[in-house]
Design a protein around this motif. Structure first.
Motif, short mmCIF file in Angstrom:
data_model
loop_
_atom_site.label_atom_id
_atom_site.label_comp_id
_atom_site.label_asym_id
_atom_site.label_seq_id
_atom_site.Cartn_x
_atom_site.Cartn_y
_atom_site.Cartn_z
N GLU A 21 -6.33 5.09 -6.73
CA GLU A 21 -5.30 3.94 -6.75
C GLU A 21 -4.72 4.12 -8.15
O GLU A 21 -3.45 3.82 -7.99
CB GLU A 21 -6.02 2.65 -6.35
N PHE A 84 -4.98 4.08 2.95
CA PHE A 84 -4.46 4.66 1.72
C PHE A 84 -4.21 6.15 1.93
O PHE A 84 -3.18 6.68 1.59
CB PHE A 84 -5.33 4.41 0.66
N ALA A 111 -4.44 -0.03 -1.12
CA ALA A 111 -4.77 -0.37 -2.52
C ALA A 111 -5.20 -1.75 -2.58
O ALA A 111 -6.09 -1.79 -3.32
CB ALA A 111 -3.50 0.30 -3.40
N SER A 115 -9.42 -2.35 -4.28
CA SER A 115 -9.86 -2.70 -5.54
C SER A 115 -10.77 -3.82 -5.91
O SER A 115 -11.79 -3.69 -6.13
CB SER A 115 -8.54 -3.05 -6.58
#
Length: 492
Positions: A21, A84, A111, A115
């Motif tokens: 990412e 993604f 993304a 995270s």
């Protein structure tokens, strides 16, 4: 050795996804001139491809925690990686700038879930005694991603073509998905929580509209009338969200957090400061390649030096904050960062002696400010406020970066004239970059003025105190390096 690897397989898996990412957030900038030539479009039209990724991140990060609780963190993490990777493949096959922008938006949505949910998985499945070692793996990508991204993008673009910078995500992502399926524990029962759906629509659509409209100025994607109308509509939706959030018990983005001065300084002052980070991420590669005539490889290596400067000082930042406190360290670091950006006004050749010191010192000053604002935002919050504050912080970070890119693009377009609108990547006169660097540099002193709102003793609770014995038996407290989680985490 093998047993130690197995103990850390979950944080290693999450770190792999985060590295993907973070590299993708920076990898595109160096390749922009090459992509512009291949797609036969003006080079600045591709600023939308950079900004859209961050816009999608900002819009969808706030709901990632709710989705993880609703359908399970493991399922959310797997779905996010799948989105993604599909988006990465779509980016690689695009033949138009519009298609690339849309594919990057989808990539940003994936993304946005990877995270925060990845960090949540590590926190849930790691014992306290193993937490420090696990977080070393998870936070490592934030250190090496910005340093590797520009150089990786330049290398891959030079030898394999720009489409390969997206295709290299496929084997990395496939490995991360396999490790997740094989080693991550299954989720427990879902935890249904109330969801502020109207708040999500108003905030997400409002933010996306404002940032997309501002980023689209220049008529590469939308006519300027449509871009302005989109921005105005977005502002109206955000005002409606603000009016509604004041009377909502559990708003998606809790504006009551701004009653804490340290949180306000972290978010508002941090947003002003990060504008320069977004602006520089667009300006530097174009300046090196189209202004100074450097190769893609040289541009990538020089751009990465900014992050190298940040990494080099990262270990000492807690000690600096411990010794001098937060307020004046943040103020002086912001001023120094602004001065290094102003320094690019004196660069006329890729061989100028001041170029490398400006990059390294600017990155180091940036690291100090990022670490400080990431910490003080949580200094006065209680446990109930931590979750909404985390979402607000993550969202504001992406908003400021996207607005910085858009601002730099608009300024460069106005100053470069025909060179910015010519199809393909033509050379741009050096003087066209001067206003961009001047405005980006000004955000340093401006943010320093906002940091002046801090008072003596603000955030001192983040500084560890150590009692020392002085001569003649007297004793006094000295501050020791902070060990809070936020202070230990990398500076973006």
């Amino acid at each position: 050795m093998l047993s130690r690897l197995r103990e850390n397989i979950i944080p290693l898996t999450v770190a792999l996804s985060l590295l993907m990412e973070l590299i993708d957030a920076t990898v595109l900038a160096t390749a922009i001139p090459v992509i512009a030539r291949d797609l036969s479009v003006p080079v600045l039209s591709l600023k939308m491809a950079m900004a859209t990724y961050l816009i999608a991140l900002a819009a969808f990060v706030p709901i990632s925690g709710w989705i993880a609780d609703r359908i399970g963190a493991r399922r959310t993490f797997l779905a996010a990686m799948g989105v993604f990777l599909v988006a990465s493949l779509l980016c690689a096959i695009q033949t138009s700038v519009t298609g690339l922008v849309l594919a990057r938006a989808l990539q940003g949505i994936g993304a946005a879930m990877m995270s925060p949910v990845g960090r949540l998985i590590v926190l849930r499945h790691t014992s306290k005694e193993e937490m420090t070692r696990a977080m070393v793996y998870v936070t490592l990508p934030a250190l090496i991603g910005p340093a590797l991204g520009p150089f990786v993008g330049a290398t891959v673009t030079t030898f394999l073509g720009w489409r390969s910078i997206f295709l290299m995500n496929l084997p990395l992502g496939a490995l991360a998905i396999w490790l997740t399926l094989r080693h991550m524990p299954a989720d427990g029962p879902p935890e249904p929580k109330p969801f502020d759906f109207p708040g999500f629509v108003l905030s997400a659509v409002g933010l996306a509209s404002v940032m997309t409209g501002f980023s689209a100025l220049g008529e590469h994607i939308l006519p300027w009338q449509a871009a302005v109308a989109l921005s105005v509509a977005g502002v109206a939706l955000l005002v409606l969200y603000w009016l509604r959030a004041r009377d909502t018990s559990e708003p998606l983005l809790d504006l009551r957090l701004f009653r804490h001065r340290t949180f306000d300084v972290s978010i508002t002052g941090g947003l002003i400061f990060r504008l320069s980070n977004g602006a520089i991420s667009l300006l530097l590669p174009l300046f090196f390649q189209l202004g100074l005539g450097a190769s893609v490889m040289v541009s990538g290596a020089l751009t990465g030096l900014n992050a190298v400067g940040a990494v080099s000082l990262r270990t000492f930042v807690p000690r600096i904050l411990d010794r001098f406190g937060f307020k004046w360290v943040m103020i002086w670091a912001a001023v120094i960062r602004g001065a290094t950006i102003f320094g690019f006004l004196t660069v006329t050749s890729i061989h100028d002696w001041q170029l490398i010191p400006l990059l390294l010192i600017g990155g180091a000053a940036q690291s100090v400010v990022f670490t400080a604002i990431n910490s003080i935002g949580f200094a006065d919050l209680d446990l109930r406020e931590m979750s909404p504050a985390t979402a607000f912080t993550a969202m504001s970070r992406q908003v400021s970066l996207a607005l910085g890119i858009a601002l730099a693009g608009v300024v460069l377009e106005l100053t470069a004239g025909a060179a910015a609108t010519t199809t393909g990547a033509e050379m741009i006169p050096i003087h066209a970059f001067l206003w961009g660097f001047a405005i980006a540099g000004a955000t340093g002193p401006l943010s320093a003025l906002y940091f002046m709102r801090l008072r003596r003793g603000d955030a001192d609770g983040l500084r560890r105190k150590r009692r020392t014995v002085e001569p003649y038996g007297s004793s006094r407290e000295r501050f020791h390096a902070p060990q809070s989680k936020e202070a230990r985490e990398p500076a973006e």
